[in-house]
Scaffold this motif. Sequence first.
Motif, PDB file in Angstrom:
ATOM      1  N   TRP A  55       5.216   0.979   1.486  1.00 22.65           N
ATOM      2  CA  TRP A  55       4.544   0.938   0.191  1.00 22.65           C
ATOM      3  C   TRP A  55       5.020  -0.316  -0.544  1.00 22.65           C
ATOM      4  CZ3 TRP A  55       1.276   4.822  -1.967  1.00 22.65           C
ATOM      5  CH2 TRP A  55       1.087   5.945  -1.144  1.00 22.65           C
ATOM      6  N   THR A  56       4.132  -0.905  -1.336  1.00 25.44           N
ATOM      7  CA  THR A  56       4.464  -2.126  -2.065  1.00 25.44           C
ATOM      8  C   THR A  56       4.067  -1.999  -3.535  1.00 25.44           C
ATOM      9  OG1 THR A  56       2.318  -3.121  -1.538  1.00 25.44           O
ATOM     10  CG2 THR A  56       4.147  -3.571  -0.017  1.00 25.44           C
ATOM     11  N   ARG A  57       4.680  -2.806  -4.369  1.00 25.39           N
ATOM     12  CA  ARG A  57       4.321  -2.808  -5.787  1.00 25.39           C
ATOM     13  C   ARG A  57       3.007  -3.548  -5.986  1.00 25.39           C
ATOM     14  NH1 ARG A  57       8.592  -6.488  -5.466  1.00 25.39           N
ATOM     15  NH2 ARG A  57       8.064  -8.621  -6.102  1.00 25.39           N
ATOM     16  N   GLN A  58       2.257  -3.089  -6.970  1.00 26.71           N
ATOM     17  CA  GLN A  58       0.973  -3.719  -7.275  1.00 26.71           C
ATOM     18  C   GLN A  58       0.713  -3.586  -8.766  1.00 26.71           C
ATOM     19  OE1 GLN A  58      -3.314  -2.326  -6.013  1.00 26.71           O
ATOM     20  NE2 GLN A  58      -2.400  -3.453  -4.311  1.00 26.71           N
ATOM     21  N   GLU A  59       0.247  -4.663  -9.372  1.00 26.34           N
ATOM     22  CA  GLU A  59      -0.084  -4.657 -10.791  1.00 26.34           C
ATOM     23  C   GLU A  59      -1.553  -5.035 -10.949  1.00 26.34           C
ATOM     24  OE1 GLU A  59       2.128  -4.028 -13.361  1.00 26.34           O
ATOM     25  OE2 GLU A  59       3.857  -3.759 -12.017  1.00 26.34           O
ATOM     26  N   VAL A  60      -2.307  -4.207 -11.627  1.00 26.58           N
ATOM     27  CA  VAL A  60      -3.720  -4.482 -11.878  1.00 26.58           C
ATOM     28  C   VAL A  60      -3.915  -4.563 -13.387  1.00 26.58           C
ATOM     29  CG1 VAL A  60      -6.092  -3.710 -11.537  1.00 26.58           C
ATOM     30  CG2 VAL A  60      -4.365  -3.228  -9.785  1.00 26.58           C
ATOM     31  N   GLY A  61      -3.911  -5.780 -13.921  1.00 26.44           N
ATOM     32  CA  GLY A  61      -4.038  -5.949 -15.359  1.00 26.44           C
ATOM     33  C   GLY A  61      -2.960  -5.228 -16.143  1.00 26.44           C
ATOM     34  N   GLY A  62      -1.733  -5.210 -15.624  1.00 27.84           N
ATOM     35  CA  GLY A  62      -0.647  -4.497 -16.287  1.00 27.84           C
ATOM     36  C   GLY A  62      -0.576  -3.033 -15.916  1.00 27.84           C
ATOM     37  N   TYR A  63      -1.484  -2.559 -15.083  1.00 30.49           N
ATOM     38  CA  TYR A  63      -1.510  -1.170 -14.627  1.00 30.49           C
ATOM     39  C   TYR A  63      -0.609  -1.078 -13.410  1.00 30.49           C
ATOM     40  CZ  TYR A  63      -3.736   3.312 -13.314  1.00 30.49           C
ATOM     41  OH  TYR A  63      -3.998   4.620 -13.003  1.00 30.49           O
ATOM     42  N   ALA A  64       0.531  -0.415 -13.557  1.00 33.01           N
ATOM     43  CA  ALA A  64       1.556  -0.401 -12.512  1.00 33.01           C
ATOM     44  C   ALA A  64       1.242   0.624 -11.431  1.00 33.01           C
ATOM     45  CB  ALA A  64       2.920  -0.107 -13.128  1.00 33.01           C
ATOM     46  N   LEU A  65       1.135   0.136 -10.201  1.00 35.96           N
ATOM     47  CA  LEU A  65       0.859   0.999  -9.060  1.00 35.96           C
ATOM     48  C   LEU A  65       1.889   0.758  -7.967  1.00 35.96           C
ATOM     49  CD1 LEU A  65      -2.994   0.406  -8.741  1.00 35.96           C
ATOM     50  CD2 LEU A  65      -1.897   2.460  -9.677  1.00 35.96           C
ATOM     51  N   THR A  66       2.065   1.763  -7.116  1.00 29.72           N
ATOM     52  CA  THR A  66       2.791   1.618  -5.867  1.00 29.72           C
ATOM     53  C   THR A  66       1.759   1.916  -4.791  1.00 29.72           C
ATOM     54  OG1 THR A  66       4.814   2.405  -6.943  1.00 29.72           O
ATOM     55  CG2 THR A  66       4.790   2.363  -4.531  1.00 29.72           C
ATOM     56  N   ALA A  67       1.494   0.947  -3.919  1.00 31.69           N
ATOM     57  CA  ALA A  67       0.332   1.051  -3.032  1.00 31.69           C
ATOM     58  C   ALA A  67       0.706   0.952  -1.559  1.00 31.69           C
ATOM     59  CB  ALA A  67      -0.681  -0.038  -3.378  1.00 31.69           C
ATOM     60  N   HIS A  68      -0.117   1.602  -0.736  1.00 32.55           N
ATOM     61  CA  HIS A  68       0.003   1.510   0.724  1.00 32.55           C
ATOM     62  C   HIS A  68      -1.340   0.993   1.221  1.00 32.55           C
ATOM     63  CE1 HIS A  68       0.732   2.382   4.902  1.00 32.55           C
ATOM     64  NE2 HIS A  68       1.912   2.917   4.646  1.00 32.55           N
ATOM     65  N   GLU A  69      -1.379  -0.291   1.584  1.00 35.29           N
ATOM     66  CA  GLU A  69      -2.632  -0.934   1.941  1.00 35.29           C
ATOM     67  C   GLU A  69      -3.268  -0.309   3.177  1.00 35.29           C
ATOM     68  OE1 GLU A  69      -4.261  -3.085   0.241  1.00 35.29           O
ATOM     69  OE2 GLU A  69      -2.749  -3.386  -1.312  1.00 35.29           O
ATOM     70  N   GLU A  70      -2.471  -0.028   4.185  1.00 34.51           N
ATOM     71  CA  GLU A  70      -3.018   0.497   5.435  1.00 34.51           C
ATOM     72  C   GLU A  70      -3.647   1.874   5.242  1.00 34.51           C
ATOM     73  OE1 GLU A  70      -1.584   1.595  10.002  1.00 34.51           O
ATOM     74  OE2 GLU A  70      -0.256   0.454   8.675  1.00 34.51           O
ATOM     75  N   LEU A  71      -3.018   2.707   4.415  1.00 34.36           N
ATOM     76  CA  LEU A  71      -3.535   4.052   4.169  1.00 34.36           C
ATOM     77  C   LEU A  71      -4.592   4.085   3.078  1.00 34.36           C
ATOM     78  CD1 LEU A  71      -0.217   6.143   4.356  1.00 34.36           C
ATOM     79  CD2 LEU A  71      -1.977   5.889   6.124  1.00 34.36           C
ATOM     80  N   GLY A  72      -4.727   2.989   2.345  1.00 30.00           N
ATOM     81  CA  GLY A  72      -5.702   2.957   1.259  1.00 30.00           C
ATOM     82  C   GLY A  72      -5.339   3.899   0.124  1.00 30.00           C
ATOM     83  N   LEU A  73      -4.034   3.932  -0.226  1.00 32.61           N
ATOM     84  CA  LEU A  73      -3.549   4.848  -1.247  1.00 32.61           C
ATOM     85  C   LEU A  73      -2.772   4.097  -2.324  1.00 32.61           C
ATOM     86  CD1 LEU A  73      -2.164   7.681   1.075  1.00 32.61           C
ATOM     87  CD2 LEU A  73      -4.324   7.722  -0.192  1.00 32.61           C
ATOM     88  N   ALA A  74      -2.751   4.654  -3.526  1.00 32.78           N
ATOM     89  CA  ALA A  74      -1.953   4.106  -4.619  1.00 32.78           C
ATOM     90  C   ALA A  74      -1.416   5.258  -5.463  1.00 32.78           C
ATOM     91  CB  ALA A  74      -2.792   3.163  -5.480  1.00 32.78           C
TER      92      ALA A  74
END
Length: 217
Positions: free
Chosen positions: A76-95
């Motif tokens: 899982w990796t950190r992801q920021e979408v316009g300041g919206y804090a997510l922890t995401a798994h690209e392969e699984l398509g999950l956040a």
Amino acid sequence: MSVYVMSTNVLFENADEIASRLDQLGVMEAALREAVYQGHLQRTRLTLNHPSIYHGLNMWGEIVAALREQLRPLDWTRQEVGGYALTAHEELGLAITVASGDEATGNPSAHPCNRSRKGRNTVEAIEANRQLELFEKLLESQEDLDGKQTWVLMHHTDTARGEIRLELSRPSSIGKDGKISEWSERIILGSIPFDDELVEIYPPNGPDIEIDIRRKA
């Protein structure tokens, strides 16, 4: 069997079923609990001299950071979408996003919602969930879906009972008041007991940060 459908809601509260569902999502209950507990520990260091709104904001931020650390070994990796804090798994398509919930959080017999109003980013994430849910019925697997499915790690600190209740749930609808009104799935996680003397929690007005970028005139 403790998995049952209530309208469109699938509820997981049996330990074996919870472990199986979390494994499908690429997470472990221990990691989720540890993230919330780390947020709680950081919050216990605050006093009444800290700004009132900071208590809830501090716990939210610390949970987000701890969640990213706990899930990093699981890709899982950190992801920021316009300041919206997510922890995401690209392969699984999950956040996963983090939010404070009301007193119904973690109670399989109740209907929980988030405490603080959510903004445009959450609305868009829930709309994407709804679209993915429709396609999910037509496609063979989650891997065939294009887009991320967003889940909420929701926590509630009950000072009267001395526990933090939490759940990992998938939202499917949000009201005009910014409160999540429906959940497609709820995974009830074990509560975390504590004996600290806490000051009142003040949830932040975000943390869906809306950034309006404009070109200079």
